[in-house]
Design a protein around this motif. Structure first.
Motif, PDB file in Angstrom:
ATOM      1  N   ALA A  65       4.011   6.917  10.389  1.00  0.00           N
ATOM      2  CA  ALA A  65       4.287   7.263  11.781  1.00  0.00           C
ATOM      3  C   ALA A  65       3.561   6.337  12.749  1.00  0.00           C
ATOM      4  CB  ALA A  65       3.881   8.711  12.043  1.00  0.00           C
ATOM      5  N   LEU A  66       2.353   5.907  12.391  1.00  0.00           N
ATOM      6  CA  LEU A  66       1.551   5.046  13.269  1.00  0.00           C
ATOM      7  C   LEU A  66       1.680   3.566  12.920  1.00  0.00           C
ATOM      8  CD1 LEU A  66      -1.719   7.186  13.411  1.00  0.00           C
ATOM      9  CD2 LEU A  66       0.197   7.190  15.017  1.00  0.00           C
ATOM     10  N   ARG A  67       2.586   3.247  12.055  1.00  0.00           N
ATOM     11  CA  ARG A  67       2.729   1.876  11.567  1.00  0.00           C
ATOM     12  C   ARG A  67       3.109   0.916  12.682  1.00  0.00           C
ATOM     13  NH1 ARG A  67       7.604  -0.190   9.400  1.00  0.00           N
ATOM     14  NH2 ARG A  67       7.306  -2.077   8.131  1.00  0.00           N
ATOM     15  N   THR A  68       2.408  -0.220  12.735  1.00  0.00           N
ATOM     16  CA  THR A  68       2.712  -1.263  13.722  1.00  0.00           C
ATOM     17  C   THR A  68       4.065  -1.883  13.406  1.00  0.00           C
ATOM     18  OG1 THR A  68       0.355  -1.735  13.898  1.00  0.00           O
ATOM     19  CG2 THR A  68       1.863  -3.370  14.791  1.00  0.00           C
ATOM     20  N   PRO A  69       4.943  -2.026  14.400  1.00  0.00           N
ATOM     21  CA  PRO A  69       6.301  -2.519  14.112  1.00  0.00           C
ATOM     22  C   PRO A  69       6.391  -4.028  13.879  1.00  0.00           C
ATOM     23  CG  PRO A  69       6.045  -2.084  16.439  1.00  0.00           C
ATOM     24  CD  PRO A  69       4.782  -1.624  15.800  1.00  0.00           C
ATOM     25  N   PHE A  70       5.257  -4.693  13.691  1.00  0.00           N
ATOM     26  CA  PHE A  70       5.282  -6.106  13.307  1.00  0.00           C
ATOM     27  C   PHE A  70       3.995  -6.425  12.561  1.00  0.00           C
ATOM     28  CE2 PHE A  70       3.297  -5.865  17.418  1.00  0.00           C
ATOM     29  CZ  PHE A  70       2.255  -6.777  17.387  1.00  0.00           C
ATOM     30  N   LEU A 120       2.963   6.014  -2.871  1.00  0.00           N
ATOM     31  CA  LEU A 120       4.094   6.722  -3.474  1.00  0.00           C
ATOM     32  C   LEU A 120       3.861   6.968  -4.963  1.00  0.00           C
ATOM     33  CD1 LEU A 120       6.919   7.864  -2.946  1.00  0.00           C
ATOM     34  CD2 LEU A 120       7.858   5.613  -3.495  1.00  0.00           C
ATOM     35  N   LEU A 121       3.293   5.986  -5.648  1.00  0.00           N
ATOM     36  CA  LEU A 121       2.995   6.156  -7.069  1.00  0.00           C
ATOM     37  C   LEU A 121       1.919   7.218  -7.280  1.00  0.00           C
ATOM     38  CD1 LEU A 121       3.031   2.438  -8.305  1.00  0.00           C
ATOM     39  CD2 LEU A 121       4.779   4.177  -8.656  1.00  0.00           C
ATOM     40  N   ALA A 147      -4.606  19.934  -3.510  1.00  0.00           N
ATOM     41  CA  ALA A 147      -5.338  19.374  -2.375  1.00  0.00           C
ATOM     42  C   ALA A 147      -5.200  17.856  -2.320  1.00  0.00           C
ATOM     43  CB  ALA A 147      -6.809  19.771  -2.461  1.00  0.00           C
ATOM     44  N   ILE A 148      -5.350  17.200  -3.467  1.00  0.00           N
ATOM     45  CA  ILE A 148      -5.232  15.739  -3.494  1.00  0.00           C
ATOM     46  C   ILE A 148      -3.814  15.312  -3.131  1.00  0.00           C
ATOM     47  CG2 ILE A 148      -5.346  13.705  -4.972  1.00  0.00           C
ATOM     48  CD1 ILE A 148      -7.569  15.072  -6.531  1.00  0.00           C
ATOM     49  N   LEU A 149      -2.829  16.006  -3.681  1.00  0.00           N
ATOM     50  CA  LEU A 149      -1.435  15.676  -3.383  1.00  0.00           C
ATOM     51  C   LEU A 149      -1.137  15.855  -1.899  1.00  0.00           C
ATOM     52  CD1 LEU A 149       1.378  14.932  -4.433  1.00  0.00           C
ATOM     53  CD2 LEU A 149       1.756  17.359  -4.921  1.00  0.00           C
ATOM     54  N   ALA A 150      -1.631  16.938  -1.302  1.00  0.00           N
ATOM     55  CA  ALA A 150      -1.399  17.176   0.123  1.00  0.00           C
ATOM     56  C   ALA A 150      -2.073  16.113   0.979  1.00  0.00           C
ATOM     57  CB  ALA A 150      -1.908  18.566   0.507  1.00  0.00           C
ATOM     58  N   LEU A 151      -3.289  15.710   0.620  1.00  0.00           N
ATOM     59  CA  LEU A 151      -4.010  14.696   1.397  1.00  0.00           C
ATOM     60  C   LEU A 151      -3.312  13.338   1.335  1.00  0.00           C
ATOM     61  CD1 LEU A 151      -7.741  15.537   0.536  1.00  0.00           C
ATOM     62  CD2 LEU A 151      -6.585  15.823   2.735  1.00  0.00           C
ATOM     63  N   ILE A 152      -2.882  12.941   0.140  1.00  0.00           N
ATOM     64  CA  ILE A 152      -2.204  11.641   0.012  1.00  0.00           C
ATOM     65  C   ILE A 152      -0.883  11.656   0.752  1.00  0.00           C
ATOM     66  CG2 ILE A 152      -1.213   9.983  -1.599  1.00  0.00           C
ATOM     67  CD1 ILE A 152      -3.231  10.902  -3.667  1.00  0.00           C
ATOM     68  N   THR A 153      -0.136  12.755   0.642  1.00  0.00           N
ATOM     69  CA  THR A 153       1.142  12.862   1.348  1.00  0.00           C
ATOM     70  C   THR A 153       0.937  12.827   2.861  1.00  0.00           C
ATOM     71  OG1 THR A 153       2.015  14.204  -0.475  1.00  0.00           O
ATOM     72  CG2 THR A 153       3.225  14.257   1.605  1.00  0.00           C
ATOM     73  N   LEU A 154      -0.076  13.539   3.344  1.00  0.00           N
ATOM     74  CA  LEU A 154      -0.380  13.531   4.771  1.00  0.00           C
ATOM     75  C   LEU A 154      -0.795  12.144   5.236  1.00  0.00           C
ATOM     76  CD1 LEU A 154      -0.778  15.102   7.413  1.00  0.00           C
ATOM     77  CD2 LEU A 154      -3.111  15.610   6.650  1.00  0.00           C
ATOM     78  N   ALA A 155      -1.618  11.462   4.430  1.00  0.00           N
ATOM     79  CA  ALA A 155      -2.058  10.117   4.791  1.00  0.00           C
ATOM     80  C   ALA A 155      -0.883   9.148   4.843  1.00  0.00           C
ATOM     81  CB  ALA A 155      -3.106   9.632   3.799  1.00  0.00           C
ATOM     82  N   LEU A 156       0.015   9.256   3.874  1.00  0.00           N
ATOM     83  CA  LEU A 156       1.185   8.379   3.862  1.00  0.00           C
ATOM     84  C   LEU A 156       2.071   8.638   5.066  1.00  0.00           C
ATOM     85  CD1 LEU A 156       3.034   6.299   2.520  1.00  0.00           C
ATOM     86  CD2 LEU A 156       4.009   8.161   1.154  1.00  0.00           C
ATOM     87  N   GLY A 157       2.335   9.917   5.354  1.00  0.00           N
ATOM     88  CA  GLY A 157       3.178  10.239   6.506  1.00  0.00           C
ATOM     89  C   GLY A 157       2.562   9.777   7.814  1.00  0.00           C
ATOM     90  N   THR A 158       1.242   9.965   7.969  1.00  0.00           N
ATOM     91  CA  THR A 158       0.567   9.524   9.193  1.00  0.00           C
ATOM     92  C   THR A 158       0.608   8.017   9.325  1.00  0.00           C
ATOM     93  OG1 THR A 158      -0.916  11.433   9.038  1.00  0.00           O
ATOM     94  CG2 THR A 158      -1.606   9.614  10.458  1.00  0.00           C
ATOM     95  N   ILE A 184       0.829  -1.206   0.000  1.00  0.00           N
ATOM     96  CA  ILE A 184       0.000   0.000   0.000  1.00  0.00           C
ATOM     97  C   ILE A 184       0.865   1.259   0.000  1.00  0.00           C
ATOM     98  CG2 ILE A 184      -0.157   0.009   2.517  1.00  0.00           C
ATOM     99  CD1 ILE A 184      -2.874   1.142   0.010  1.00  0.00           C
ATOM    100  N   TYR A 185       2.049   1.180   0.617  1.00  0.00           N
ATOM    101  CA  TYR A 185       2.933   2.351   0.642  1.00  0.00           C
ATOM    102  C   TYR A 185       3.478   2.654  -0.748  1.00  0.00           C
ATOM    103  CZ  TYR A 185       2.722   1.763   5.686  1.00  0.00           C
ATOM    104  OH  TYR A 185       2.286   1.644   6.977  1.00  0.00           O
ATOM    105  N   LEU A 186       3.759   1.592  -1.515  1.00  0.00           N
ATOM    106  CA  LEU A 186       4.198   1.799  -2.893  1.00  0.00           C
ATOM    107  C   LEU A 186       3.078   2.421  -3.712  1.00  0.00           C
ATOM    108  CD1 LEU A 186       6.198   1.465  -5.227  1.00  0.00           C
ATOM    109  CD2 LEU A 186       5.360  -0.882  -5.512  1.00  0.00           C
TER     110      LEU A 186
END
Length: 487
Positions: A369-374, A101-102, A355-366, A96-98
């Motif tokens: 940051a909150l990603r489970t480490p396993f 990014l795309l 707006a779309i670019l900012a939302l996707i970038t914010l969603a990816l960064g969030t 999903i991160y790829l």
């Protein structure tokens, strides 16, 4: 009946005229390629292009040699199905991160194109970057435009052979190093270098080094503008993202026409001429060989080489700069100033892309940051959905894949709930840094639960706990599955 037939009928004794011969010329659908010899140019935009060349190539060639936690900082280990990007350890489940990014890349391309045309093509596209580097190497051995054209038109001499050989050797060296670096993102580059020195490269590594190296050599050394004009789809659909307020490389025909040569001291108004001296330098420096004075063309990659060279000519003639410049179609038609054109950038499509670019970038960064480490994948044992064991207990067997997404050893505990008396037969699981392991786990329910519940599938939940360790807080992950009770 035509006039010739009438005349012949009226005078039978007249000598007949021979039929008119019409010359038939073949029409060729495919035109032979005309080699383009771009002239070197200096200027503001050319300096920007070289700055981007340096930045992109330092990143590309340098990243594989950087280390992070005693391993390669950026490594896509396809064999182990792990992708290391700085502090991140990603698995195929993080696809999903790829995707995000795309999407960011796509909307950034849309935004930049809507604002200022083909910025990506002119400054950062790998085809543009490597073509610029290959042309620089070519000039070092063969000279600038006039010298190259003269040498190619002349006979083979020892000097010509030496210069051509030196150019080819430098191209092949750069292409080979590029292919080696590319493979170094998938095979640890120190290991890859040792294999090259020892002559023990694997078949797939040899293939990809040669394939990527040959592609770089062919595209940047020979095909050049043909890739941009005929192979790249972006040249064809770019116009869908342009409008009349998009900044593009433009020729100010109102100021430049009628064009014509003149002396530096001549007054163009008295000669009835515009500012264009018809020097043709804008065509000579163009890497795709177009004449910007003919208006917007899909072959234009927006490199602004014509802007730099035209500004130099204007300086020599003591004319104002900007005959060829970044401008909008509305700006040229309405005589808008540069600030007025820039203010019109905030139009609906630009705001939507932003707006779309900012939302996707914010969603990816969030999400990062909150990603489970396993991560955990749960697969039911397909050999037996359910089975009766001792004293009437019912057992279901599952296979759990636990993936440690950190670079420290971790301990995990697995439990389950969802049915009365549900028991999980599990032991603490220890995983090393970035290790993944399959765990077989049996869930059981007592006879009274079997009697109370209906036959069929019942929802259960697995709780996987990462035990707190070395200051890292405990983390929980819950996954859903089903428990089968037989009839």
């Amino acid at each position: 009946m035509n006039a010739h037939t009438t005349a012949a009928t009226a005078d039978p004794g007249a000598t007949p005229r021979p039929a008119e011969t019409v010359e038939v010329k073949p029409v060729f659908l495919y035109q032979a390629h005309r080699k383009i010899y771009p002239k070197a140019v200096q200027g503001l935009f050319q300096n920007w292009r070289w700055a981007v060349v340096w930045i992109t190539q330092l990143v590309f060639y340098g990243l594989p040699w950087l280390s992070w936690n005693q391993r390669q900082a950026v490594l896509f280990d396809l064999g182990a199905r792990r992708f290391y990007i700085g502090p991140l350890v990603l698995y195929p489940q993080d696809f999903i991160y790829l995707t995000a990014l795309l999407l960011i890349s796509a909307y950034a391309l849309f935004l930049f194109t809507a604002v200022a045309g083909r910025l990506w093509c002119g400054y950062a596209c790998p085809q543009t970057v490597y073509t610029e580097v290959f042309m620089w190497l070519e000039r070092q051995f063969e000279g600038d435009r006039a010298a190259r054209m003269k040498r190619d038109a002349g006979p083979w001499t020892a000097d010509k052979l030496a210069r051509k050989s030196g150019k080819q050797a430098s191209w092949l060296a750069l292409a080979g190093w590029t292919g080696f670096t590319f493979v170094g993102y998938f095979t640890p580059i120190h290991t890859l270098a040792a294999s090259v020195i020892a002559g023990t490269l694997g078949a797939w590594e040899i293939f990809w080094v040669l394939f990527y190296g040959f592609a770089t050599y062919g595209f940047a050394g020979y095909m050049r503008e043909q890739v941009c004009k005929y192979m790249c789809p972006y040249a064809r659909f770019q116009s869908a993202m342009f409008d009349k307020d998009t900044l593009i490389i433009s020729y100010d025909s109102a100021r430049g026409e009628p064009r014509g040569s003149r002396s530096k001291k001549a007054d163009p108004s008295q000669l009835g001429l515009g500012s264009c001296v018809d020097c043709n330098l804008c065509v000579q420096v163009c890497p795709t060989g177009i004449d910007i004075r003919k208006g917007l063309q899909y072959e234009c990659i927006g490199c602004a080489a014509c802007v730099d060279v035209c500004d130099q000519v204007m300086d020599k003639m003591n004319y104002p700069r900007g005959l060829v410049r970044y401008a909008t179609q509305n700006g040229l038609a309405q005589g808008l100033s540069q600030s007025q054109m820039l203010r019109r950038m905030a139009r609906p499509r630009v705001l939507v892309y932003t707006a779309i670019l900012a939302l996707i970038t914010l969603a990816l960064g969030t999400s990062l940051a909150l990603r489970t480490p396993f991560k955990v994948d749960i697969v039911r044992d397909r050999a037996s959905l359910a089975r009766m064991v001792d004293d009437g207990w019912v057992e279901n067997v599952y296979r759990l894949q636990v993936m440690n997404a950190t670079e420290a050893a971790q301990t995990y505990r697995v439990s389950a709930d969802g049915l009365p008396g549900l028991v999980a037969d599990s032991q603490p699981l220890k995983l090393g840094p970035a290790e993944a392991r399959w765990l077989t786990l049996a869930l059981r329910v007592p006879p009274q639960t079997v009697q109370q519940q209906k036959a069929g599938a019942h929802e259960v939940h697995f709780t996987i706990e990462r035990v707190a360790h070395d200051g890292d807080a405990a983390r929980l992950l819950r996954e859903k599955s089903t428990f089968m009770i037989p009839r």
